[in-house]
Design a protein around this motif. Structure first.
Motif, PDB file in Angstrom:
ATOM      1  N   UNK A   1      21.235   6.189  41.014  1.00 25.24           N
ATOM      2  CA  UNK A   1      20.278   6.011  42.101  1.00 25.24           C
ATOM      3  C   UNK A   1      20.850   6.624  43.365  1.00 25.24           C
ATOM      4  N   UNK A   2      19.975   7.159  44.196  1.00 27.00           N
ATOM      5  CA  UNK A   2      20.402   7.664  45.498  1.00 27.00           C
ATOM      6  C   UNK A   2      20.755   6.531  46.447  1.00 27.00           C
ATOM      7  N   UNK A   3      20.138   5.379  46.242  1.00 26.96           N
ATOM      8  CA  UNK A   3      20.279   4.260  47.166  1.00 26.96           C
ATOM      9  C   UNK A   3      21.306   3.261  46.648  1.00 26.96           C
ATOM     10  N   UNK A   4      22.149   2.764  47.534  1.00 29.94           N
ATOM     11  CA  UNK A   4      23.107   1.739  47.169  1.00 29.94           C
ATOM     12  C   UNK A   4      22.490   0.355  47.208  1.00 29.94           C
ATOM     13  N   UNK A   5      23.116  -0.588  46.542  1.00 28.83           N
ATOM     14  CA  UNK A   5      22.658  -1.966  46.580  1.00 28.83           C
ATOM     15  C   UNK A   5      21.407  -2.255  45.788  1.00 28.83           C
TER      16      UNK A   5
END
Length: 287
Positions: free
Chosen positions: A3-7
């Motif tokens: 994923x490009x996004x963390x968390x």
């Protein structure tokens, strides 16, 4: 897991899918923390060693058997083995494309299934190796506008950089769906990714998994366990689709295993107690 996004829950998905595969199969299953920014996969297991993926890479010339590799892994109660990464950014060292390929080349001789918990983003060095050797991707999204948008952008980037076939073989997980107070229609997110990926699974929120600590499958809510079983079955379908030679049909009487070695219902290949709505439960020969 990507994923490009963390968390968004990549590490959680890695841990639970890996543990489910390990508990339901008789093969060895390994998860690697390939996050260059101090990954946290090692926190999901009771550590049996302080060794990290970097230590394993340095020891590659001496790794010839499973017992040579085992001192670098920690094992969950479900049987999943994990190779951790440094959790302190101040002491973590670069884990690059070449390191990843060398590690997979050695580990692949001992582990039929290897999961990779990737870092945030797509441009760090090791990611090229991850994408080039992966059979399938699990793209992790959250039930929010930015979470779904980031996951969709991940697929856009992959398609624009020559990984269109990998996108078509990918799965999407919408992680941490709450039953009340939703601001975004999860059905719309599922419909969007269903048109782009091989399969989509929405996983409900779970208090145990939200703690970010060691994963215990028995403490996960039944509804969440079922969703992860669906996801794991889809992963297994991906294994079958990658075979170059189709197997001969196996009589029901010769199918003793379901999703991983438990008695099956009526020769269907489905473990006892698994709802009939859960797809993709194959006899072990089909994996």
């Amino acid at each position: 897991m990507i994923s490009l996004k963390g968390g968004v829950g990549k590490t959680t998905v890695t841990s639970v899918v890996g543990s489910t595969l390990a508990s339901e199969r008789r093969d060895k299953v390994l998860a690697i923390d390939a996050n260059p920014d101090a990954g946290t996969l090692g926190r999901r297991v009771r550590r049996e060693t302080r060794a990290t993926i970097r230590d394993l890479v340095q020891a590659i010339p001496t790794l010839h058997t499973y017992m040579d590799i085992r001192p670098f892994t920690s094992q969950t109660p479900a049987g999943l083995e994990i190779i951790a990464n440094d959790v302190d950014p101040a002491v973590s060292t670069t884990f690059n494309d070449e390191d990843y390929r060398r590690a997979i080349d050695v580990l692949g001789h001992q582990y039929p299934i290897i999961l990779t918990d990737s870092g945030t983003g797509l441009l760090y060095s090791a990611m090229r190796g991850v994408l080039d050797v992966a059979d399938q991707l699990i793209v992790v999204a959250t039930p929010s506008v930015d979470g779904a948008s980031s996951a969709s952008t991940t697929l856009d980037w992959l398609g624009a950089h020559g990984y269109g076939d990998l996108v078509r073989r990918s799965l999407t997980v919408v992680s941490g769906v709450r039953e009340k107070g939703r601001m975004v229609k999860v059905e719309d997110i599922v419909a969007h990714f269903s048109a782009r990926c091989r399969g989509v699974v929405a996983v409900p929120f779970d208090e145990h998994l939200a703690t970010g600590s060691e994963v215990d499958l028995d403490m996960i809510r039944p509804k969440v366990r079922e969703a992860y079983f669906d996801l794991t079955a889809l992963v297994a379908e991906g294994f079958a689709s990658r075979r170059t030679v189709a197997p001969q049909p196996v009589p029901a009487s010769a199918q003793p295993h379901g999703l991983g070695g438990y008695p099956t219902q009526g020769g269907t290949g489905r473990p006892q107690g698994v709802p009939q709505g859960v797809p993709g439960a194959y006899p072990r020969q089909g994996w």
